[in-house]
Design an enzyme around this catalytic site. Sequence first.
Site, PDB file in Angstrom:
ATOM      1  N   LYS A  91       0.489  -1.155  -0.452  1.00 26.53           N
ATOM      2  CA  LYS A  91       0.095   0.227  -0.084  1.00 26.53           C
ATOM      3  C   LYS A  91       1.098   1.847   0.335  1.00 26.53           C
ATOM      4  O   LYS A  91       1.713   1.643   1.000  1.00 26.53           O
ATOM      5  CB  LYS A  91      -1.172  -0.022   1.231  1.00 26.53           C
ATOM      6  CG  LYS A  91      -2.493  -0.154   1.079  1.00 26.53           C
ATOM      7  CD  LYS A  91      -3.307  -0.133   2.460  1.00 26.53           C
ATOM      8  CE  LYS A  91      -4.284   0.755   2.189  1.00 26.53           C
ATOM      9  NZ  LYS A  91      -5.470   0.754   4.184  1.00 26.53           N
TER      10      LYS A  91
HETATM   11  O1  G3P Z   1      -9.029   1.939   4.491  1.00 25.00           O
HETATM   12  C1  G3P Z   1      -8.799   3.189   4.890  1.00 25.00           C
HETATM   13  C2  G3P Z   1      -9.125   3.335   6.231  1.00 25.00           C
HETATM   14  O2  G3P Z   1      -8.640   2.369   7.329  1.00 25.00           O
HETATM   15  C3  G3P Z   1      -9.358   4.490   7.046  1.00 25.00           C
HETATM   16  O3  G3P Z   1     -10.947   4.890   7.888  1.00 25.00           O
HETATM   17  O4  G3P Z   1     -12.226   5.332   9.274  1.00 25.00           O
HETATM   18  O5  G3P Z   1      -9.488   5.825   9.890  1.00 25.00           O
HETATM   19  O6  G3P Z   1     -10.633   7.211   7.505  1.00 25.00           O
HETATM   20  P1  G3P Z   1     -10.669   5.850   8.413  1.00 25.00           P
END
Ligand code: G3P
Length: 222
Positions: A91
Amino acid sequence: MKFFIDTANLDEIRSAAELGVLDGVTTNPSLIAKIVGDPLNFTYNDFKAHIRRICEIVDGPVSAEVTCLKAEEMIAEGEDLASIHENVVVKCPLTIDGLKAIRHFSACGIKTNATLVFSPNQALLAAKAGADYVSPFVGRLDDISTDGMELVEQIVTMYDNYGYPTEVIVASVRHPQHVVSAAMMGADIATIPYGVIRQLANHPLTDAGLKKFMEDAAVMKK
Ligand code: G3P
């Protein structure tokens, strides 16, 4: 449509895998930080061992994120991460350096996931650089009063227009409606936190109907 789980928590990964609906896993440094007990004693080798354990649980793509900013450093770290297991997807952030690294990995057959994508042009660049996956963060766009799912619709349309093979991972999913919208738009994948995966199964009419069925079934003699 494929479901990935967005977590580094092994219990959550095992539980989702047991449901039979899990096609892959995405992690990021913040998700890794959540599973670290003692940060002073968590090494890069521990991180690699953790990714290996995830790969042993789920037979599908497992995204492991690079933790540096320069292309040359991302390439070195990404090659090392890719050597952990054949299912590891490297990634990389959608930056100029990240694009260079994605191009390199694409040329040598290492799978990549372009992350932290917030605009259609970033998604176009990811596809042109040869990313296998692109991750628009819908929840974080919603957080700043921008329609995250509109970005997904734009990306799906653009990729369809030109036949780019890059798969769209709807990321930063916060609730079940994100998953419905992703499916309606034809996104390839949603990467979903464990709690939201469980929410997908819930419906109050299912609960009420089941309660009544159980009550009525109780009249039968065993
Ligand atoms: O896959 C991306 C994710 O982990 C980010 O999520 O909830 O931190 O915006 P969040």
